[in-house]
Design a protein around this motif. Structure first.
Motif, PDB file in Angstrom:
ATOM      1  N   ASN A 270       0.111  17.806  -7.393  1.00  0.00           N
ATOM      2  CA  ASN A 270      -0.072  16.414  -6.984  1.00  0.00           C
ATOM      3  C   ASN A 270      -0.106  16.272  -5.471  1.00  0.00           C
ATOM      4  O   ASN A 270      -0.888  15.480  -4.933  1.00  0.00           O
ATOM      5  CB  ASN A 270       1.037  15.546  -7.590  1.00  0.00           C
ATOM      6  CG  ASN A 270       0.759  15.153  -9.021  1.00  0.00           C
ATOM      7  OD1 ASN A 270       0.057  14.182  -9.300  1.00  0.00           O
ATOM      8  ND2 ASN A 270       1.298  15.921  -9.954  1.00  0.00           N
TER       9      ASN A 270
ATOM     10  N   TRP B 126      -3.216  14.948  -3.119  1.00  0.00           N
ATOM     11  CA  TRP B 126      -3.028  13.889  -2.121  1.00  0.00           C
ATOM     12  C   TRP B 126      -3.452  14.358  -0.726  1.00  0.00           C
ATOM     13  O   TRP B 126      -4.215  13.676  -0.029  1.00  0.00           O
ATOM     14  CB  TRP B 126      -1.555  13.463  -2.124  1.00  0.00           C
ATOM     15  CG  TRP B 126      -1.162  12.512  -1.026  1.00  0.00           C
ATOM     16  CD1 TRP B 126      -1.961  11.646  -0.345  1.00  0.00           C
ATOM     17  CD2 TRP B 126       0.157  12.350  -0.480  1.00  0.00           C
ATOM     18  NE1 TRP B 126      -1.236  10.939   0.593  1.00  0.00           N
ATOM     19  CE2 TRP B 126       0.072  11.349   0.527  1.00  0.00           C
ATOM     20  CE3 TRP B 126       1.388  12.925  -0.761  1.00  0.00           C
ATOM     21  CZ2 TRP B 126       1.187  10.943   1.255  1.00  0.00           C
ATOM     22  CZ3 TRP B 126       2.500  12.514  -0.030  1.00  0.00           C
ATOM     23  CH2 TRP B 126       2.393  11.535   0.963  1.00  0.00           C
TER      24      TRP B 126
ATOM     25  N   SER C 100       3.326  10.977  -4.445  1.00  0.00           N
ATOM     26  CA  SER C 100       1.910  11.363  -4.476  1.00  0.00           C
ATOM     27  C   SER C 100       1.095  10.394  -5.326  1.00  0.00           C
ATOM     28  O   SER C 100      -0.021  10.017  -4.954  1.00  0.00           O
ATOM     29  CB  SER C 100       1.760  12.789  -5.026  1.00  0.00           C
ATOM     30  OG  SER C 100       2.422  13.721  -4.207  1.00  0.00           O
TER      31      SER C 100
ATOM     32  N   GLU D 270       0.474   7.147  -3.566  1.00  0.00           N
ATOM     33  CA  GLU D 270      -0.528   7.272  -2.509  1.00  0.00           C
ATOM     34  C   GLU D 270      -1.941   7.458  -3.059  1.00  0.00           C
ATOM     35  O   GLU D 270      -2.907   6.971  -2.476  1.00  0.00           O
ATOM     36  CB  GLU D 270      -0.180   8.446  -1.590  1.00  0.00           C
ATOM     37  CG  GLU D 270       1.070   8.235  -0.756  1.00  0.00           C
ATOM     38  CD  GLU D 270       0.912   7.110   0.254  1.00  0.00           C
ATOM     39  OE1 GLU D 270      -0.214   6.906   0.763  1.00  0.00           O
ATOM     40  OE2 GLU D 270       1.920   6.422   0.526  1.00  0.00           O
ATOM     41  N   THR D 271      -2.079   8.167  -4.176  1.00  0.00           N
ATOM     42  CA  THR D 271      -3.422   8.504  -4.691  1.00  0.00           C
ATOM     43  C   THR D 271      -3.842   7.697  -5.912  1.00  0.00           C
ATOM     44  O   THR D 271      -5.017   7.651  -6.256  1.00  0.00           O
ATOM     45  CB  THR D 271      -3.486   9.990  -5.079  1.00  0.00           C
ATOM     46  OG1 THR D 271      -2.570  10.244  -6.159  1.00  0.00           O
ATOM     47  CG2 THR D 271      -3.138  10.865  -3.892  1.00  0.00           C
TER      48      THR D 271
END
Length: 222
Positions: A46, A50, A178, A181-182
């Motif tokens: 992950n 990211w 992660s 954020e993604t």
């Protein structure tokens, strides 16, 4: 195989070599099945997704950070222990990728989902058995497995289960960050949950049943 040979320096090195291959192969198999990897591998995947770094590089960086954390838990800067951790993670991070590529090449990702679930479970058991072996040999150890080993004997009164579960907190946090954020979740599936719930038990079982003549060689006080 005698108990004396199993616990000799030669025997411990042989078990270490076997466990490294078993661990890399088993991890590579779980990655190839795409049914869920061990939690640390999943966190690295992950983070890789990211930060757009390769999985091998991410595993290496993650391992270095954990190796330093282990020294903090021991409350002393053990240069030899740090070098041993680095000697493990530098080749292992890329050998794992090699095994994953091999299993992809022979078509594991294209198998029926139930076959992949079975292979994933086999791979996760192989990881636990390998961890048990090189924790007992205690010559060179992956820092991610040295981490619960230190927790187990320094803070958890020898409990493989509680130390394993406690050690999962950092990678779970990394996965959550992660995903935030993604907005994507990768390498987390049935196998990841299975790994979290059973890894400690499987390591404890392997201690007593998988090459049981090899005992724990502890090298620091708790």
């Amino acid at each position: 195989m005698t108990k004396q040979w199993a616990n000799s320096l030669t025997g411990r090195w042989c078990f270490l070599a076997f466990s490294i291959l078993l661990n890399a192969c088993s991890n590579g198999l779980t990655v190839s099945t795409n049914m869920g990897s061990a939690i640390w591998t999943a966190s690295a995947a992950n983070l890789s997704n990211w930060l757009h770094w390769s999985l091998g590089n991410m595993l290496l960086i993650e391992g270095v950070i954990v190796a330093i954390t282990n020294l903090l838990l021991l409350r002393k800067f053990d240069y030899f222990r740090l070098i041993r951790n680095l000697l493990y993670i530098i080749p292992f991070s890329y050998i794992l990728q090699g095994f994953a590529d091999f299993f992809n090449y022979i078509g594991v990702p294209d198998l029926n989902i139930w076959f992949r679930v079975i292979l994933d479970i086999i791979g996760l058991f192989g990881i636990a058995a390998a961890v048990s072996l090189y924790q007992r040999a205690n010559l060179i150890m992956h820092p991610n497995d040295d981490f619960p080993y230190i927790l187990r004997f320094r803070f958890m009164h020898g409990s493989a289960v509680w130390s394993q579960w406690t050690s999962y907190i950092p990678p779970i946090i990394l996965i959550i960050i992660s995903v935030i954020e993604t907005h994507q979740l990768v390498a987390v599936n049935f196998g990841t949950v299975y790994n979290i719930l059973t890894q400690g038990y499987l390591i404890g079982w392997s201690d007593h049943h998988f090459f049981s003549k090899l005992h724990h060689h502890l090298n620091y006080k708790y």
